[in-house]
Design an enzyme around this catalytic site. Sequence first.
Site, PDB file in Angstrom:
ATOM      1  N   LYS A  64      29.970  -5.415  21.057  1.00 56.25           N
ATOM      2  CA  LYS A  64      30.353  -4.015  20.799  1.00 56.25           C
ATOM      3  C   LYS A  64      30.544  -3.778  19.293  1.00 56.25           C
ATOM      4  O   LYS A  64      30.343  -2.675  18.791  1.00 56.25           O
ATOM      5  CB  LYS A  64      31.640  -3.664  21.549  1.00 56.25           C
ATOM      6  CG  LYS A  64      31.427  -3.602  23.064  1.00 56.25           C
ATOM      7  CD  LYS A  64      32.715  -3.396  23.812  1.00 56.25           C
ATOM      8  CE  LYS A  64      32.415  -3.080  25.262  1.00 56.25           C
ATOM      9  NZ  LYS A  64      33.172  -3.863  26.224  1.00 56.25           N
ATOM     10  N   TYR A 189      22.617  -2.144  26.686  1.00 54.48           N
ATOM     11  CA  TYR A 189      23.992  -2.668  26.675  1.00 54.48           C
ATOM     12  C   TYR A 189      24.058  -4.077  27.275  1.00 54.48           C
ATOM     13  O   TYR A 189      24.662  -4.981  26.699  1.00 54.48           O
ATOM     14  CB  TYR A 189      24.906  -1.691  27.427  1.00 54.48           C
ATOM     15  CG  TYR A 189      26.297  -2.228  27.629  1.00 54.48           C
ATOM     16  CD1 TYR A 189      27.207  -2.297  26.572  1.00 54.48           C
ATOM     17  CD2 TYR A 189      26.715  -2.694  28.882  1.00 54.48           C
ATOM     18  CE1 TYR A 189      28.483  -2.810  26.755  1.00 54.48           C
ATOM     19  CE2 TYR A 189      27.988  -3.213  29.066  1.00 54.48           C
ATOM     20  CZ  TYR A 189      28.866  -3.268  28.006  1.00 54.48           C
ATOM     21  OH  TYR A 189      30.123  -3.795  28.184  1.00 54.48           O
ATOM     22  N   TYR A 241      41.285  -5.151  23.713  1.00 55.53           N
ATOM     23  CA  TYR A 241      41.513  -4.301  24.902  1.00 55.53           C
ATOM     24  C   TYR A 241      42.980  -3.857  24.959  1.00 55.53           C
ATOM     25  O   TYR A 241      43.571  -3.562  23.925  1.00 55.53           O
ATOM     26  CB  TYR A 241      41.150  -5.032  26.207  1.00 55.53           C
ATOM     27  CG  TYR A 241      39.900  -5.841  26.168  1.00 55.53           C
ATOM     28  CD1 TYR A 241      38.691  -5.263  25.818  1.00 55.53           C
ATOM     29  CD2 TYR A 241      39.910  -7.177  26.507  1.00 55.53           C
ATOM     30  CE1 TYR A 241      37.524  -6.008  25.820  1.00 55.53           C
ATOM     31  CE2 TYR A 241      38.751  -7.931  26.517  1.00 55.53           C
ATOM     32  CZ  TYR A 241      37.563  -7.338  26.164  1.00 55.53           C
ATOM     33  OH  TYR A 241      36.428  -8.086  26.165  1.00 55.53           O
TER      34      TYR A 241
HETATM   35  N1  GLN Z   1      29.246  -7.468  29.743  1.00 58.78           N
HETATM   36  C1  GLN Z   1      30.646  -7.294  30.039  1.00 58.78           C
HETATM   37  C2  GLN Z   1      30.871  -6.040  30.834  1.00 58.78           C
HETATM   38  O1  GLN Z   1      30.368  -5.037  30.492  1.00 58.78           O
HETATM   39  C3  GLN Z   1      31.428  -7.254  28.757  1.00 58.78           C
HETATM   40  C4  GLN Z   1      32.891  -7.057  29.003  1.00 58.78           C
HETATM   41  C5  GLN Z   1      33.779  -7.885  28.153  1.00 58.78           C
HETATM   42  O2  GLN Z   1      33.389  -8.844  27.497  1.00 58.78           O
HETATM   43  N2  GLN Z   1      35.037  -7.529  28.214  1.00 58.78           N
HETATM   44  O3  GLN Z   1      31.556  -6.039  31.812  1.00 58.78           O
END
Ligand code: GLN
Length: 305
Positions: A64, A189, A241
């Site tokens: 991201k 993505y 997060y």
């Molecule tokens: N590819 C994962 C998803 O979209 C990435 C999420 C993550 O690393 N928190 O669920």
Amino acid sequence: MEKLLQNIINECYPYIKNGEVATYIPELAKADKNEFGICTASHGEGINGVGDYKKSFTMQSIAKTVILLRALEDKGEEGVRRLVGVEATGKPFDAFNYSDQALKSEHINPMINAGAIALCTLIDGKTYQEKFQRLLDLTRKIAGNPSLDIDEDVYLSEKATGNKNRALTYMLKAYGIINEDAEEVLDCYFRACSIKVTSVDLAKIAFVLANRGMDTLSGKQIFDKNHAKYINAVLMTCGMYDGSGEFAVTVGVPAKSGVGGGIMAVVPGRMGIGIYSPALDSKGNSCAGIKALELLSKELELSIF
Ligand code: GLN
């Protein structure tokens, strides 16, 4: 440095048992929860790695960071701000319930799934293949590693099972935040999440961010320094997060985690850190990885506060 990193690995190893590897993407369930590697890139000390620092894993949400950078480079701050906000949601990375009202751009940020999926639409390129290629090229460039590529099995595994991300993408469409074909955007993505890196790659990417877009080895400015400031600020508030506040207090540097078990931490002006340990806590952050950063931060006084 290596001795310090080895001591930290030894001390944090017991924390692995507090977590589990991600299983919601079936291919990630194959990870060995006992693997643990750390790598740092810093002025003076260069690259130092210990443990499983050469082991590769998928970036997952750490991608991201590069999606945001690609979007900033292609559409500028204004273009990015128009589509995706910067406030922490305080909710899990794949949450649906951002707010009680209609979903608006200001309710999402670049470090949650909905925000990153939306930002894929801003990448320049005629097709989504082209957009992804430009994203991969940028990742290779900032990592200084032209051989980076995706893990095909992880990509296919997530593409086959990623229905929550599909639902989020349709929600973005339902509220008019994006208008593109959902499967095409998601493909970009999912591919981004499947880019395979080592702790060394993460340390090097983080070091470029720590130096505001400058590759100190070549002395070249790889990207706009204001974009590095933007990214580091968003990483600080949203990168871990709904554990970002706690992390700011205990570690105190911009960082991004991924459910592949990686954490990339940026120590502005000083250091880039890459960690791999795939046992995750309930928020999807590497248990031993967070503990290692906490100890490293204390030992080297890394907190920016
Ligand atoms: N590819 C994962 C998803 O979209 C990435 C999420 C993550 O690393 N928190 O669920």
